[in-house]
Write a protein that holds these residues in place. Structure first.
Motif, PDB file in Angstrom:
ATOM      1  N   GLU A   1      -9.472  10.023  -2.603  1.00 29.29           N
ATOM      2  CA  GLU A   1      -8.400   9.045  -2.759  1.00 29.29           C
ATOM      3  C   GLU A   1      -7.593   8.888  -1.474  1.00 29.29           C
ATOM      4  OE1 GLU A   1      -9.288  11.305  -4.930  1.00 29.29           O
ATOM      5  OE2 GLU A   1      -9.484  10.346  -6.888  1.00 29.29           O
ATOM      6  N   THR A   2      -7.362   9.992  -0.763  1.00 23.19           N
ATOM      7  CA  THR A   2      -6.642   9.917   0.515  1.00 23.19           C
ATOM      8  C   THR A   2      -7.463   9.144   1.535  1.00 23.19           C
ATOM      9  OG1 THR A   2      -5.473  11.986   0.099  1.00 23.19           O
ATOM     10  CG2 THR A   2      -5.623  11.273   2.393  1.00 23.19           C
ATOM     11  N   MET A   3      -8.769   9.401   1.565  1.00 20.64           N
ATOM     12  CA  MET A   3      -9.649   8.688   2.479  1.00 20.64           C
ATOM     13  C   MET A   3      -9.617   7.175   2.189  1.00 20.64           C
ATOM     14  SD  MET A   3     -13.728   9.228   3.163  1.00 20.64           S
ATOM     15  CE  MET A   3     -14.166   8.623   1.538  1.00 20.64           C
ATOM     16  N   VAL A   4      -9.682   6.825   0.926  1.00 23.95           N
ATOM     17  CA  VAL A   4      -9.637   5.405   0.545  1.00 23.95           C
ATOM     18  C   VAL A   4      -8.288   4.805   0.927  1.00 23.95           C
ATOM     19  CG1 VAL A   4      -9.639   3.815  -1.421  1.00 23.95           C
ATOM     20  CG2 VAL A   4     -11.378   5.607  -1.265  1.00 23.95           C
ATOM     21  N   HIS A   5      -7.211   5.538   0.669  1.00 21.90           N
ATOM     22  CA  HIS A   5      -5.868   5.057   1.016  1.00 21.90           C
ATOM     23  C   HIS A   5      -5.757   4.794   2.522  1.00 21.90           C
ATOM     24  CE1 HIS A   5      -1.503   4.741   1.004  1.00 21.90           C
ATOM     25  NE2 HIS A   5      -1.470   5.659   1.957  1.00 21.90           N
ATOM     26  N   VAL A   6      -6.215   5.732   3.326  1.00 21.74           N
ATOM     27  CA  VAL A   6      -6.146   5.584   4.783  1.00 21.74           C
ATOM     28  C   VAL A   6      -7.049   4.447   5.243  1.00 21.74           C
ATOM     29  CG1 VAL A   6      -6.704   6.716   6.980  1.00 21.74           C
ATOM     30  CG2 VAL A   6      -5.449   7.967   5.207  1.00 21.74           C
TER      31      VAL A   6
ATOM     32  N   GLN B   1       0.829  -1.204   0.000  1.00 20.83           N
ATOM     33  CA  GLN B   1       0.000   0.000   0.000  1.00 20.83           C
ATOM     34  C   GLN B   1       0.866   1.258   0.000  1.00 20.83           C
ATOM     35  OE1 GLN B   1      -3.239  -0.187  -0.312  1.00 20.83           O
ATOM     36  NE2 GLN B   1      -3.893   1.896   0.081  1.00 20.83           N
ATOM     37  N   PHE B   2       2.055   1.154   0.600  1.00 23.36           N
ATOM     38  CA  PHE B   2       2.934   2.319   0.712  1.00 23.36           C
ATOM     39  C   PHE B   2       4.097   2.315  -0.266  1.00 23.36           C
ATOM     40  CE2 PHE B   2       0.666   2.027   4.681  1.00 23.36           C
ATOM     41  CZ  PHE B   2       0.235   3.329   4.850  1.00 23.36           C
ATOM     42  N   VAL B   3       4.562   1.138  -0.678  1.00 19.21           N
ATOM     43  CA  VAL B   3       5.719   1.097  -1.595  1.00 19.21           C
ATOM     44  C   VAL B   3       5.337   0.721  -3.019  1.00 19.21           C
ATOM     45  CG1 VAL B   3       7.341   0.600   0.276  1.00 19.21           C
ATOM     46  CG2 VAL B   3       6.382  -1.295  -1.049  1.00 19.21           C
ATOM     47  N   GLY B   4       4.142   0.212  -3.219  1.00 17.64           N
ATOM     48  CA  GLY B   4       3.723  -0.214  -4.549  1.00 17.64           C
ATOM     49  C   GLY B   4       2.920   0.820  -5.300  1.00 17.64           C
ATOM     50  N   TYR B   5       2.359   1.771  -4.573  1.00 21.04           N
ATOM     51  CA  TYR B   5       1.551   2.830  -5.182  1.00 21.04           C
ATOM     52  C   TYR B   5       2.214   4.173  -4.915  1.00 21.04           C
ATOM     53  CZ  TYR B   5      -2.280  -0.544  -5.543  1.00 21.04           C
ATOM     54  OH  TYR B   5      -3.056  -1.625  -5.838  1.00 21.04           O
ATOM     55  N   SER B   6       2.287   5.000  -5.921  1.00 21.63           N
ATOM     56  CA  SER B   6       2.842   6.334  -5.773  1.00 21.63           C
ATOM     57  C   SER B   6       1.898   7.200  -4.947  1.00 21.63           C
ATOM     58  CB  SER B   6       3.032   6.980  -7.147  1.00 21.63           C
ATOM     59  OG  SER B   6       3.354   8.343  -7.006  1.00 21.63           O
ATOM     60  N   PRO B   7       2.440   8.003  -4.039  1.00 23.44           N
ATOM     61  CA  PRO B   7       1.598   8.949  -3.288  1.00 23.44           C
ATOM     62  C   PRO B   7       0.890   9.953  -4.198  1.00 23.44           C
ATOM     63  CG  PRO B   7       3.766   8.754  -2.279  1.00 23.44           C
ATOM     64  CD  PRO B   7       3.820   8.012  -3.580  1.00 23.44           C
ATOM     65  N   GLN B   8       1.380  10.116  -5.423  1.00 27.48           N
ATOM     66  CA  GLN B   8       0.717  11.014  -6.370  1.00 27.48           C
ATOM     67  C   GLN B   8      -0.723  10.573  -6.657  1.00 27.48           C
ATOM     68  OE1 GLN B   8       3.384  10.755  -9.703  1.00 27.48           O
ATOM     69  NE2 GLN B   8       4.358  12.722  -9.199  1.00 27.48           N
ATOM     70  N   LEU B   9      -0.982   9.295  -6.471  1.00 27.31           N
ATOM     71  CA  LEU B   9      -2.320   8.775  -6.738  1.00 27.31           C
ATOM     72  C   LEU B   9      -3.341   9.246  -5.709  1.00 27.31           C
ATOM     73  CD1 LEU B   9      -1.356   5.135  -7.706  1.00 27.31           C
ATOM     74  CD2 LEU B   9      -2.127   6.947  -9.247  1.00 27.31           C
ATOM     75  N   TRP B  10      -2.895   9.610  -4.502  1.00 21.63           N
ATOM     76  CA  TRP B  10      -3.845   9.964  -3.460  1.00 21.63           C
ATOM     77  C   TRP B  10      -3.549  11.280  -2.741  1.00 21.63           C
ATOM     78  CZ3 TRP B  10      -1.604  10.279   1.331  1.00 21.63           C
ATOM     79  CH2 TRP B  10      -0.406   9.581   1.533  1.00 21.63           C
ATOM     80  N   ARG B  11      -2.304  11.661  -2.662  1.00 15.98           N
ATOM     81  CA  ARG B  11      -1.948  12.861  -1.893  1.00 15.98           C
ATOM     82  C   ARG B  11      -2.613  14.108  -2.474  1.00 15.98           C
ATOM     83  NH1 ARG B  11       4.001  12.844  -0.890  1.00 15.98           N
ATOM     84  NH2 ARG B  11       3.460  11.323   0.684  1.00 15.98           N
ATOM     85  N   GLY B  12      -3.256  14.879  -1.601  1.00 15.13           N
ATOM     86  CA  GLY B  12      -3.914  16.110  -2.030  1.00 15.13           C
ATOM     87  C   GLY B  12      -5.290  15.901  -2.635  1.00 15.13           C
ATOM     88  N   LYS B  13      -5.749  14.668  -2.658  1.00 17.65           N
ATOM     89  CA  LYS B  13      -7.080  14.353  -3.196  1.00 17.65           C
ATOM     90  C   LYS B  13      -7.909  13.766  -2.060  1.00 17.65           C
ATOM     91  CE  LYS B  13      -4.896  13.083  -7.557  1.00 17.65           C
ATOM     92  NZ  LYS B  13      -4.567  11.964  -8.436  1.00 17.65           N
ATOM     93  N   ARG B  14      -8.964  14.447  -1.703  1.00 18.26           N
ATOM     94  CA  ARG B  14      -9.740  14.064  -0.512  1.00 18.26           C
ATOM     95  C   ARG B  14     -10.251  12.622  -0.573  1.00 18.26           C
ATOM     96  NH1 ARG B  14     -13.596  18.248   1.768  1.00 18.26           N
ATOM     97  NH2 ARG B  14     -11.822  18.569   3.108  1.00 18.26           N
TER      98      ARG B  14
END
Length: 131
Positions: free
Chosen positions: A107-112, A92-105
């Motif tokens: 996507e960040t919620m789903v990531h968390v 979840q942290f090393v396979g996906y770029s933070p660009q996919l979720w960071r700064g996006k409400r």
């Protein structure tokens, strides 16, 4: 501890059925159009089998919680599941770029949310093994 397996079983079963919506939600028809036929079909087939594995894991937790908690074989199965979900948590942290979720409400919620879910699965399965 068995109640955790009922919760996990329910959530994994729901997650398995969620996979059915992936092609439409992620617009795979358009996204995969440039891919070769084998690569396109591999994505669909692998998603189907991931969903099947998640579904069967959920049904195992729902139907056999006492066996998972109280038998030697169940505890070894929990070790394997704990390792599996721990690796999924790491990915979840090393396979996906933070660009996919960071700064996006959303996507960040789903990531968390999924990070916490993978952590919950890891802790429950490994705790059963080490009890």
């Amino acid at each position: 501890m068995e109640v955790h397996f009922k919760v996990i079983g329910t959530l994994l079963t729901l997650l398995a059925f969620l996979h059915a919506g992936f092609p439409r939600y992620f617009n795979w028809a358009t996204e995969f159009a440039p891919l070769s036929l084998i690569n396109r079909q591999m994505m669909y087939v692998h998603t189907l089998f991931i969903a099947l594995l998640v579904l069967l894991s959920g049904l195992l937790c729902l139907g056999y919680a006492p066996d998972l908690v109280h038998t030697p074989l169940g505890r070894v199965v929990c070790l394997g599941m704990g390792i599996f979900w721990l690796l999924r948590l790491v990915v979840q942290f090393v396979g996906y770029s933070p660009q996919l979720w960071r700064g996006k409400r959303f996507e960040t919620m789903v990531h968390v949310l999924f990070s916490l879910f993978w952590l919950y699965l890891t802790v429950v399965f490994l705790r059963v093994y080490w009890q």
